[in-house]
Design a protein around this motif. Sequence first.
Motif, short mmCIF file in Angstrom:
data_model
loop_
_atom_site.label_atom_id
_atom_site.label_comp_id
_atom_site.label_asym_id
_atom_site.label_seq_id
_atom_site.Cartn_x
_atom_site.Cartn_y
_atom_site.Cartn_z
N MET B 35 -25.27 -26.64 -20.30
CA MET B 35 -24.81 -25.26 -19.34
C MET B 35 -23.53 -25.37 -18.64
O MET B 35 -22.92 -26.41 -18.41
N GLY B 36 -22.96 -24.22 -18.14
CA GLY B 36 -21.91 -24.13 -17.47
C GLY B 36 -21.38 -22.57 -17.52
O GLY B 36 -21.76 -21.91 -18.02
N SER B 37 -20.30 -22.39 -16.76
CA SER B 37 -19.74 -21.04 -16.52
C SER B 37 -19.12 -20.49 -17.73
O SER B 37 -18.98 -21.16 -18.74
N PRO B 38 -19.05 -19.30 -17.87
CA PRO B 38 -18.34 -18.51 -19.08
C PRO B 38 -17.08 -19.22 -19.23
O PRO B 38 -16.23 -19.16 -18.24
N GLY B 39 -16.75 -19.55 -20.28
CA GLY B 39 -15.36 -19.90 -20.67
C GLY B 39 -15.27 -21.35 -20.25
O GLY B 39 -14.05 -21.87 -20.45
N ALA B 40 -16.13 -22.15 -19.91
CA ALA B 40 -15.90 -23.62 -19.55
C ALA B 40 -15.76 -24.46 -20.77
O ALA B 40 -15.09 -25.68 -20.62
N GLY B 41 -16.18 -23.99 -21.94
CA GLY B 41 -15.82 -24.71 -22.99
C GLY B 41 -16.99 -25.16 -23.88
O GLY B 41 -17.09 -26.09 -24.92
N LYS B 42 -18.14 -24.54 -23.79
CA LYS B 42 -19.48 -24.99 -24.13
C LYS B 42 -19.42 -24.86 -25.77
O LYS B 42 -19.78 -25.83 -26.35
N THR B 43 -19.27 -23.79 -26.34
CA THR B 43 -18.83 -23.39 -27.77
C THR B 43 -17.85 -24.27 -28.24
O THR B 43 -18.27 -24.82 -29.42
N THR B 44 -16.74 -24.45 -27.81
CA THR B 44 -15.74 -25.30 -28.37
C THR B 44 -16.08 -26.88 -28.46
O THR B 44 -16.01 -27.32 -29.29
N LEU B 45 -16.77 -27.19 -27.27
CA LEU B 45 -17.44 -28.50 -27.54
C LEU B 45 -18.34 -28.59 -28.44
O LEU B 45 -18.32 -29.63 -29.18
N LEU B 46 -19.39 -27.70 -28.58
CA LEU B 46 -20.37 -27.68 -29.69
C LEU B 46 -19.65 -27.65 -31.11
O LEU B 46 -20.01 -28.68 -31.90
N GLU B 47 -18.57 -26.94 -31.07
CA GLU B 47 -17.81 -27.19 -32.62
C GLU B 47 -17.57 -28.55 -32.81
O GLU B 47 -17.33 -29.08 -33.87
N LYS B 48 -16.57 -29.09 -31.80
CA LYS B 48 -16.11 -30.34 -32.13
C LYS B 48 -17.07 -31.30 -32.46
O LYS B 48 -16.99 -32.28 -33.07
N THR B 49 -18.28 -31.38 -31.56
CA THR B 49 -19.36 -32.23 -31.78
C THR B 49 -19.88 -32.31 -33.26
O THR B 49 -20.34 -33.13 -33.79
N VAL B 50 -20.38 -30.96 -33.41
CA VAL B 50 -20.91 -30.72 -34.87
C VAL B 50 -19.95 -31.40 -35.75
O VAL B 50 -20.44 -31.89 -36.79
N LYS B 51 -18.67 -30.96 -35.95
CA LYS B 51 -17.77 -31.49 -36.80
C LYS B 51 -17.73 -33.22 -36.85
O LYS B 51 -17.59 -33.69 -37.91
N HIS B 52 -17.74 -33.41 -35.69
CA HIS B 52 -17.79 -35.13 -35.52
C HIS B 52 -19.18 -35.76 -35.97
O HIS B 52 -19.02 -36.89 -36.86
N LEU B 53 -20.38 -35.23 -35.93
CA LEU B 53 -21.33 -35.84 -36.16
C LEU B 53 -22.08 -35.35 -37.51
O LEU B 53 -23.11 -35.81 -37.75
N ILE B 54 -21.57 -34.36 -38.14
CA ILE B 54 -22.34 -33.84 -39.10
C ILE B 54 -22.72 -34.63 -39.97
O ILE B 54 -23.79 -34.53 -40.92
N ASP B 55 -21.78 -35.77 -40.46
CA ASP B 55 -22.27 -36.73 -41.67
C ASP B 55 -23.04 -37.69 -41.22
O ASP B 55 -23.51 -38.33 -42.11
N LYS B 56 -23.41 -37.83 -39.96
CA LYS B 56 -24.09 -38.97 -39.21
C LYS B 56 -25.56 -38.57 -38.80
O LYS B 56 -26.64 -39.42 -39.02
N LYS B 57 -25.53 -37.22 -38.40
CA LYS B 57 -26.92 -36.71 -37.66
C LYS B 57 -27.00 -35.48 -38.32
O LYS B 57 -26.21 -34.70 -38.48
N ARG B 58 -28.25 -35.14 -38.22
CA ARG B 58 -28.92 -33.61 -38.57
C ARG B 58 -29.08 -32.89 -37.49
O ARG B 58 -29.80 -33.19 -36.28
#
Lengths: 116, 218
Positions: B35-58
Motif C-alpha cells: 500500500m502507498g500513495s499514488p506514485g510512491a513507487g509500488k510498481t517500481t519496487l515490484l518490478e525490481k523485486t520480481v527481477k531479483h527473486l524470479i530465479d529463487k521464488k515462484r
Amino acid sequence: MHELAIAQSLLKIVEQEALPFRGARVTRIKLRIGKLSAVVPDALRFAFEVISQGGIAEGASLEIEEVPLRLRCHQCKEVFVVEGPFLICPHCEGLDVEMVSGRELEIKSMEIEDGN
Amino acid sequence: MEIKVIKNILEANEVIASQNKRLFEDKGVYVVNLMGSPGAGKTTLLEKTVKHLIDKKRIAVIEGDIATSRDAEKIAAHGVPTLQINTGGACHLDGNMVRGGLKEFNFENIDLLFVENVGNLVCPAEFRIGEDDKVMIISATEGDDKPLKYPLMFQVSSLLLLNKVDLLPYIDFDLERFRNDAIRVNPRLEILTISCRTGEGLDNWYRWLEEKINRKRD
Ligand SMILES: Nc1nc2c(ncn2[C@@H]2O[C@H](COP(=O)(O)OP(=O)(O)OP(=O)(O)O)[C@@H](O)[C@H]2O)c(=O)[nH]1
Ligand SMILES: [Mg+2]
Ligand SMILES: [Zn+2]
C-alpha cells in the motif's frame, strides 16, 4: 472516500436486521467509530443518505459515538485513554503498549418504526 | 422500537478475507498487501523485486487499479503470472475483489503473492484482503509529517519502506523525526530506507521478504 464502501456494508446489515419487521422503517442507527479509524462522519452520512434512498432505511439518521483510544501499558499494568495518534504510555512514556479500543467500526443498534 | 445489533460493519469483508487467508495458508503462499500513495513507487519496487527473486521464488502479482492496466502490463513483461483487478472507481481493494481473481492462479506453484493496492494513503488500511503482512511504501518527497497526518496506514503495516532516499539531498526531509514519529505511531513497525532508483537498501528488503516466504513454507 472509502466511506461509500462502509455505508454499503452498513446498509446491508441494516436491511438484513430489519427483515423480520415487515413494513417497518428504520429511523435511526447508532454507530460506534474508533478515534483512530479513518472514517469521516459527514462523508459516511452523505454516502448513506444517497444509497439508502427508496429503501427501508431512507431518511434514517446516523448517530455516531466516537470511541476513545485506549492503551494498555505492559510496564504500568494499566489502561489509559490517550489523544493519539501516538501509541505511547502517557505515564511512563514507554512503547510497550497494546491498543484496547480506538479502531471500532461498529453498528450498535437501530430504531425502527411501524409502517402503519 | 430499538433493536440491538452490535456488529462490525465490515464483518462481511472480514469473513471473506479470512477465507482467502485460509486458502493461502493451505497452499503455503506468503501474501503481501503493498500500500502507498499514488506514485510512491509500488510498481517500481515490484518490478525490481520480481527481477531479483524470479530465479529463487515462484511469484504471482495482483495489480489493483482504479481503471487502467498499465501497471499489470509492466509486471507481466517480467514473465510472472499477473492479474489486473479494476476496482471500478473504488479507492481500495477488498477481500471480495481479491477472491474473484484467485481462480486465475495455480497456487500449488506459487510461493509469493504480491498485491499492489490502489494508490491511496487512507482507504486500503481498513480493508483486509487475506494478506500475511501489509507493507507500506512512502516516498521521501511526500514529506516527513505523514505518520502524524495518516496514522492508520502506519498502524496497520508490519513494514514501512521509505523510498526515493536518493532525493533526500534535494528536499527538506527530517529522517530522524520521520522515524521517531513512525515508531511512536506504531511501536511494532519495522522501517527500511530504500531507493528503487539507485538500489540502495533493497538488499535489506529482499532479505526481509525471503525470510517471510521461507517461514511460511516450513
Ligand atoms: N528518484 C526516484 N524515483 C523513483 C524511485 N522509485 C520510483 N520512482 C519513480 O516514481 C514514479 C512513480 O513510481 P511508480 O512505481 O509508478 O509508483 P506507484 O506507487 O506504483 O504509483 P500508482 O500505481 O500510480 O499508485 C516513477 O516515475 C518512478 O520511476 C526512487 O527510488 N527514486
Ligand atoms: Mg503502480
Ligand atoms: Zn507505562
